[in-house]
Design an enzyme around this catalytic site. Structure first.
Site, short mmCIF file in Angstrom:
data_model
loop_
_atom_site.label_atom_id
_atom_site.label_comp_id
_atom_site.label_asym_id
_atom_site.label_seq_id
_atom_site.Cartn_x
_atom_site.Cartn_y
_atom_site.Cartn_z
N GLU A 136 -4.63 7.78 -3.02
CA GLU A 136 -5.12 6.50 -2.50
C GLU A 136 -5.41 5.52 -3.64
O GLU A 136 -5.31 4.31 -3.45
CB GLU A 136 -6.36 6.74 -1.64
CG GLU A 136 -6.76 5.60 -0.74
CD GLU A 136 -5.77 5.32 0.40
OE1 GLU A 136 -4.78 6.08 0.56
OE2 GLU A 136 -5.98 4.32 1.10
N HIS A 191 1.80 4.57 -2.81
CA HIS A 191 1.89 6.03 -2.57
C HIS A 191 3.26 6.56 -3.01
O HIS A 191 3.36 7.61 -3.65
CB HIS A 191 1.72 6.32 -1.08
CG HIS A 191 0.30 6.28 -0.58
ND1 HIS A 191 -0.70 7.05 -1.13
CD2 HIS A 191 -0.28 5.57 0.43
CE1 HIS A 191 -1.84 6.82 -0.47
NE2 HIS A 191 -1.62 5.93 0.46
N HIS A 219 0.84 -1.20 0.00
CA HIS A 219 0.00 0.00 0.00
C HIS A 219 0.88 1.26 0.00
O HIS A 219 0.73 2.14 -0.86
CB HIS A 219 -0.90 -0.01 1.24
CG HIS A 219 -1.82 1.17 1.34
ND1 HIS A 219 -3.13 1.14 0.92
CD2 HIS A 219 -1.61 2.43 1.80
CE1 HIS A 219 -3.68 2.33 1.13
NE2 HIS A 219 -2.78 3.13 1.66
N GLU A 220 1.80 1.33 0.94
CA GLU A 220 2.66 2.52 1.02
C GLU A 220 3.58 2.62 -0.18
O GLU A 220 3.92 3.72 -0.62
CB GLU A 220 3.44 2.52 2.34
CG GLU A 220 2.60 2.47 3.62
CD GLU A 220 1.49 3.53 3.70
OE1 GLU A 220 1.60 4.57 3.05
OE2 GLU A 220 0.50 3.29 4.42
ZN ZN Z 1 -3.10 5.25 1.83
#
Ligand code: ZN
Length: 501
Positions: free
Chosen positions: A295, A269, A265-266
């Site tokens: 996101e 980003h 997830h990170e």
């Molecule tokens: Zn996030």
């Protein structure tokens, strides 16, 4: 390029450097700093924040922006210079709209509210937080009035995180999402098919988790030459430039998902900001265009890639090699089902791909009611539990697992929650557009080959940074504004297959 623009650019660089220094102090506080350093660190950050605010809201800075804006007024609408001046001007105007009294009160109240919230959550006692929630709601309401809006107060707050998005659009979109996903969830729950995910709940040595997370993050394209993986309590990604985009994660010794999928997830980003155009360096354009689009990238890498069958076809052997005793006899098919188990749950951050948006819809509806005065702080626990029952069919055993679970309201951060769900919708919309535009992509993804998708995202999303608004970006990339349809089609197909509906 002309004089005023260049003078403005110098100031923009200085302001950026200050803001990145603050971000570095924050990263260090979360990832490395000894707890004892907290009091001085807060003072250091407050001092730099005050300096940055003063610099970014001065009359002189405003004059410079106006003069530079005149110089670029006749430039092509696509010119980076014109876009940069417009962004700087927008930020300047927003920062000037809040009264100094409100800015000061916000800092004081949220500082106390955060402490009260932590205690209330630890003791599962909403009454401890209630008086502070009343105050943060007031602050959000007053902020909305001072920022200004066309239709309703919530628009002003939403606009801070998702430029140009309206409450009406979110409401209609979320209604369509819940209309489609609630019946699907009910079908899954009543069908009674149980997915066994016990393979994910075993003893996984933390050092091995870190090593394999690095391997998987590298596999999806996160560049460790321009990155760093740290350990924190509440994971986040942060960047100091496109050449230093850091990710953080947390590791559970008895559960694989938070470390593995949190890192993915990170990484999403950070990949976004690693991909921004080098020409945007040290300006506000060298970042994601909005919280929702940001996101979309984290969720795309975490879910659309990271929970796909094809990706694990290619990468499961690396995971097995890291954990031979735990996963050696678990097949890729079993692992794929385990990581895609759907289950109504109380905690947003632990929710699966299908139920996650329902947690957001609940918060969105409560926030609007709180802001409009239709709901009082005192009645939040009841309203929360009613909505949980209505959307997910479950009632939290305590407020700690209900309305006290998130920090956002203690920070007077209203209007942010919707961007999490918008990110899920944008993610599939972008993914589908890539599939439609690249004929070979579908079969590539079936073998876990993501290079083509990565290049498409770089070309259509990452490199543009904050040059375009979210709506401009998604329209350029997919041919249309935000739509829920790709997401609904994706979850319907995926979970019907998994659950044999
Ligand atoms: Zn996030």
């Amino acid at each position: 390029m002309s004089t005023h623009y260049n003078t403005l650019l110098e100031k923009v660089h200085e302001l950026n450097d200050l803001q990145k220094a603050i971000a570095l102090l924050h990263w260090d506080r979360e990832a490395i700093m000894p707890k004892a350093g907290m009091a001085e660190r807060v003072q250091q950050m407050t001092t730099l924040t005050r300096l940055a605010h003063r610099m970014g809201t001065s009359d002189k800075f405003g004059d410079l922006i106006e003069r530079a804006a005149e110089e670029v007024a006749d430039d092509d609408d696509e010119s980076t210079e014109k876009r940069l001046v417009a962004e700087v001007k927008w930020q300047y105007e927003q920062a000037r709209r809040l009264s100094p009294e409100l800015v000061k009160r916000r800092a004081e109240v949220t500082g106390k509210a955060n402490g009260a919230w932590q205690e209330a959550r630890a003791k599962a006692d909403f009454a401890l937080f209630e008086p502070y929630l009343e105050q943060t709601i007031d602050i959000a309401r007053e902020s909305a009035e001072q920022y200004g809006y066309d239709q309703q107060p919530y628009d002003a707050l939403l606009n801070l995180f998702e430029r140009g998005m309206t409450t009406d659009t979110v409401r209609k979109t979320f209604a369509a999402v819940s209309d489609a996903t609630v019946p699907l969830l009910q079908a899954i729950v009543s069908d009674g098919k149980q997915i066994d995910d016990s393979v994910l709940h075993q003893a996984f040595a933390v050092e091995s988790q870190k090593a394999v997370a690095r391997t998987i993050a590298t596999a999806v394209g996160y560049d460790f030459e321009r990155g760093y993986l740290g350990t924190v309590v509440h994971p986040f990604a942060t960047s100091f430039s496109r050449n230093d985009c850091r990710i953080t994660s947390r590791w559970y010794p008895d559960f694989l998902n938070p470390g593995l999928f949190g890192t993915l997830h990170e990484s999403g980003h950070a990949i976004y900001e690693q991909g921004t155009d080098a020409a945007f360096s040290r300006t506000p354009l060298a970042r994601g265009t909005s919280s929702g689009i940001h996101e979309s990238q984290s969720r795309l890498f975490e879910n659309l890639i990271g929970r796909s069958y094809g990706f694990w076809q290619a990468n499961y052997s690396a995971l097995q090699a890291a954990f031979p005793a735990q996963l050696g006899s678990v097949t890729c098919d079993q692992f794929y089902l385990a990581i895609n188990k759907v289950q109504p749950s109380f905690i947003r951050v632990e929710a699966d791909e299908l139920t996650y948006n329902l947690h957001i819809i609940l918060r969105f509806e409560l926030e609007i009611a709180l802001l409009n005065g239709d709901l009082q702080a005192h009645d939040v626990p009841t309203a929360w539990n009613d909505k949980m029952q209505q959307l997910l069919g479950i009632t939290p055993p305590s407020d700690a697992q209900g309305c006290l679970q998130d920090m956002h309201w203690s920070a007077a951060m209203f209007g942010y929650f919707p961007t999490y769900a918008l990110g899920n919708l944008y993610a599939v919309q972008l993914y589908d557009a890539a599939l439609a535009q690249l004929p070979a992509l579908k079969s590539e993804l079936e073998y876990g080959e993501i290079g083509g998708l990565f290049s498409w995202l770089h070309e259509n999303v990452h490199r543009h940074g904050k040059k375009y608004t979210p709506d401009e970006l998604v329209t350029r990339a997919t041919g249309q504004s935000l739509t829920h349809e790709p997401f609904v089609a994706y979850v319907t197909k995926k979970f019907s297959q998994i659950y044999g509906l």
